[in-house]
Design a protein around this motif. Structure first.
Motif, PDB file in Angstrom:
ATOM      1  N   GLU A 190       0.821  -1.212   0.000  1.00  0.00           N
ATOM      2  CA  GLU A 190       0.000   0.000   0.000  1.00  0.00           C
ATOM      3  C   GLU A 190       0.854   1.261   0.000  1.00  0.00           C
ATOM      4  OE1 GLU A 190      -0.385  -2.484   2.148  1.00  0.00           O
ATOM      5  OE2 GLU A 190      -2.187  -3.426   1.317  1.00  0.00           O
ATOM      6  N   GLU A 191       2.083   1.152   0.507  1.00  0.00           N
ATOM      7  CA  GLU A 191       2.974   2.311   0.574  1.00  0.00           C
ATOM      8  C   GLU A 191       4.130   2.173  -0.406  1.00  0.00           C
ATOM      9  OE1 GLU A 191       4.206   2.995   4.589  1.00  0.00           O
ATOM     10  OE2 GLU A 191       2.259   2.451   5.409  1.00  0.00           O
ATOM     11  N   GLN A 200       5.405   5.567  -2.052  1.00  0.00           N
ATOM     12  CA  GLN A 200       5.960   6.573  -1.151  1.00  0.00           C
ATOM     13  C   GLN A 200       7.239   6.088  -0.445  1.00  0.00           C
ATOM     14  OE1 GLN A 200       2.893   5.384  -1.098  1.00  0.00           O
ATOM     15  NE2 GLN A 200       1.356   7.010  -0.924  1.00  0.00           N
ATOM     16  N   SER A 201       7.280   4.817  -0.044  1.00  0.00           N
ATOM     17  CA  SER A 201       8.316   4.411   0.912  1.00  0.00           C
ATOM     18  C   SER A 201       9.149   3.196   0.520  1.00  0.00           C
ATOM     19  CB  SER A 201       7.659   4.113   2.277  1.00  0.00           C
ATOM     20  OG  SER A 201       6.850   5.172   2.703  1.00  0.00           O
ATOM     21  N   THR A 252      -2.352   6.530  -3.340  1.00  0.00           N
ATOM     22  CA  THR A 252      -1.012   7.091  -3.558  1.00  0.00           C
ATOM     23  C   THR A 252      -1.115   8.588  -3.824  1.00  0.00           C
ATOM     24  OG1 THR A 252      -0.279   4.983  -4.476  1.00  0.00           O
ATOM     25  CG2 THR A 252       1.061   6.921  -4.971  1.00  0.00           C
ATOM     26  N   SER A 282      -3.249  10.706  -0.297  1.00  0.00           N
ATOM     27  CA  SER A 282      -2.570  10.207   0.904  1.00  0.00           C
ATOM     28  C   SER A 282      -3.345  10.616   2.153  1.00  0.00           C
ATOM     29  CB  SER A 282      -1.158  10.782   0.971  1.00  0.00           C
ATOM     30  OG  SER A 282      -1.217  12.201   1.115  1.00  0.00           O
TER      31      SER A 282
END
Length: 634
Positions: free
Chosen positions: A217-218, A221-222, A410, A413
């Protein structure tokens, strides 16, 4: 005293062949204390011969240094794949060196067996000429061994690449060929990342890092980050960002969007148009070719991802839904929702139940044009109740909510959705004040006809209507500023960018964040304007809502007075005086609050705020009022 020993040139040549292999000779040996070669005691050699011998002996010292580096690191995991590739390249060069040693050794042995010197015989001078190239190569290899200590991956390649900026064409060409071998593992990682989105980097040598613990899910971003220290110096940061974005986009398509069609397109594509990808192998030195291939891959991948988000996952539909519902753009829906929620939200917050409010929300949707929206959009719309504080009304805790999931979360957020909720709460309160004033205006237009038989109240009714009109003017001008000059202008920029200027997902995320930032800053929700203006606006809203309570007292008194007149009762003069006093106080309080708000507005040089200030202070009403007040004080 040691007896002097004469050494022939042939003996020195034989010793040098041993030294070239890192082995001590009969007359020349390596001294570890001084880190150099020396003659054994008692040897007498002319200065010119000594100079030549030690220059040639340096070749052995360089060879030993390079060989030890290769032996120590060939199978070491700490040096990584690029380091092991360097060791392989050095070993290949040493193999060529061994061939030269074998030729020289055969020549020396032949001369010693024949024991005669001819014009074709090997001499120290000829040996220096024969070993000139290998001497230079070993010196370069020795430099590489020094600069590559403790380095790996892209950093190691950068260290070698920096030495290619040399004026000597031999050195430049030699290091370039060396780099083509050394950089091969790096370029293989680059190819897999760009064409497949796979990160095959067991020793952390690539400039893209992956955190396997981050949930899908991230992912955007990460999950992936840049290792700046592993970025080769010959790759620009702009190109590195595109490379990073390509692989990240491929993984996002595969794992977040659950699509594999792009990778299949790469494998089967034979076209060379700008919309398809022709896989090209990457190689050091072919900078222009690599840049072009990456540019094509970046364009194709980014376009595929954006097209997927806009079509399959309806990105623009979600943005429009958030604008219509959380930013109150769907006027008929908001109006109907407020009509049926008015009674419920006027009650204490602890008496509200979410399932009841959800039912009201569904009723509002079915009763206006919102019912024609995509069901997938409407199903995401929900009711949220904020944390209840003491004495809170339903108005203070009610909020609309919009649920998002992967992959659109995404763009939307948690931080972005929080900003939407902040904007909704502000706009909802503004709408509540506007609705309250509209209801009050209708009531007092009716009251002006209903209480014509009460002449002593005519002035109070007129005063109430004028004050309501001033408040309506303030709220309507503020609404115009927020809804048109803030929301619509910001939306137009966002929509234009996404439809015509966006190049990748990062650009859309940045544009969306800027859109929310502009809304919250211009809407006095964040930034320095929030500190200066938000509190004053809140006080004005509170003042209007409290003023409505005074109007209710006045209307109630007028109704009771009308009933008493018909029954010939006595008027409650004291009660009326109290209502009038509070009425005047609230009107004065509103005026002072608006004056304070205008003073802060005029201190900004923002064109939109100056326009708002001009419209709020139409015909300089508040300016003149301020001047009169100052003169009275003087």
């Amino acid at each position: 005293m040691t007896e002097a020993v004469y050494v022939s040139e042939g003996d020195l040549l034989r010793d040098l062949i041993f030294l070239f292999q890192g082995i001590d000779g009969q007359y020349i040996r390596y001294d570890t204390d001084i880190n150099d070669h020396v003659f054994i005691p008692g040897i007498q050699v002319s200065p010119s011969i000594t100079n030549m011998v030690f220059k040639l002996a340096d070749i052995g010292w360089l060879y030993t240094k390079v060989r030890n580096f290769v032996n120590d690191n060939m199978d070491s995991p700490t040096i990584g794949l690029v380091g092991q590739s360097l060791c392989a390249a050095l070993q290949q060069e040493l193999t060529e060196y061994y061939k030269l040693i074998a030729i020289l050794e055969a020549q020396v042995e032949k001369q010693m067996i024949n024991n005669q010197v001819t014009n074709q015989s090997l001499t120290l001078k000829k040996l220096m000429m024969w070993t000139l190239d290998c001497n230079q190569k070993l010196r370069l290899m020795s430099v590489l061994v020094d600069v590559c200590q403790g380095q790996k991956g892209g950093a190691l390649i950068s260290s070698i690449h920096n030495y290619t900026k040399h004026g000597d064409p031999f050195i430049k060409d030699y290091l370039t060929k060396m780099l083509q071998i050394v950089s091969k593992p790096f370029y293989e990682m680059l190819e897999r990342w760009v064409y497949e989105g796979e990160l095959d980097d067991p020793y952390e040598e690539f400039f893209v890092a992956c955190d396997r613990t981050v949930p899908e899910e991230e992912l955007w971003q990460s999950k992936y980050t840049m290792r700046e220290d592993m970025l080769p110096t010959f790759l620009s940061k702009e190109l590195a960002h595109k490379i990073f974005s390509i692989g990240k986009s491929l993984n996002f398509i595969r794992y977040s969007c659950h699509e594999d069609t792009l990778a299949e397109q790469y494998d089967t594509s034979t076209a060379t148009t700008s919309n398809t990808l022709d896989k090209q192998p990457f190689k050091y030195g072919e900078t222009e070719k690599v840049d072009k291939s990456i540019e094509v891959a970046y364009t194709v991948t980014s376009k595929a991802l954006l097209n997927l988000l806009k079509t399959k996952y309806k990105l623009m539909d979600h943005l429009k839904a958030l604008k219509r519902y959380l930013l109150l753009g769907q006027g008929d829906f908001i109006q109907y929702l407020m009509d049926i929620l008015w009674v419920n939200l006027s009650k204490p917050a602890n008496t509200l139940f979410r399932h009841n409010l959800t039912g009201i929300l569904e009723t509002a949707i079915r009763s206006c044009n919102a019912q024609y929206d995509d069901p997938q959009i409407l199903n995401r719309l929900d009711v949220r109740l904020m944390e209840i504080q003491k004495d809170d009304l339903g108005w203070d805790v009610f909020s609309l909510d919009y649920h998002v999931d992967a992959p659109i979360n995404t763009v939307f957020s948690p931080t972005a959705m929080h900003q939407y909720l902040e904007a909704f709460n502000f706009l909802w309160r503004l709408k509540r004040v506007e609705y309250t004033l509209a209801a009050a205006w209708r009531l007092w237009v009716k009251a002006s006809r209903e209480f014509t038989h009460l002449p002593e109240l005519h002035q109070d009714i007129q005063f109430a209507q004028l004050t309501i009109q001033r408040m309506i003017h303030f709220i309507y001008q503020l609404q115009h500023y927020v809804l048109f000059e803030v929301l619509e202008c910001s939306w137009d920029k966002l929509e234009t960018f996404i439809e015509h200027k966006s190049v990748d997902l990062d650009s859309i995320i940045a544009a969306h964040n800027n859109y929310l930032k502009e809304i919250t800053e211009k809407g006095f929700l964040t930034g320095p304007k929030q500190e200066a203006l938000a509190g004053k606006l809140s006080s004005i809203f509170d003042c209007i809502l409290q003023y409505n309570i005074v109007l209710e007292y006045l209307y109630k008194y007028a109704t009771q007075e009308s009933l008493r007149r018909s029954g010939r009762g006595l008027s409650d003069v004291e009660k009326m005086n109290k209502i009038r006093k509070r009425h005047e106080d609230m009107e004065d309080h509103f005026t002072m609050q608006v004056l304070g708000f205008l003073d802060v507005l005029k201190s900004y040089h923002d064109e939109d705020l100056r326009s708002l200030s001009t419209r709020l202070d139409y015909n300089d009403f508040y300016t003149k009022f301020n001047e009169v007040s100052q003169n009275i004080n003087l």
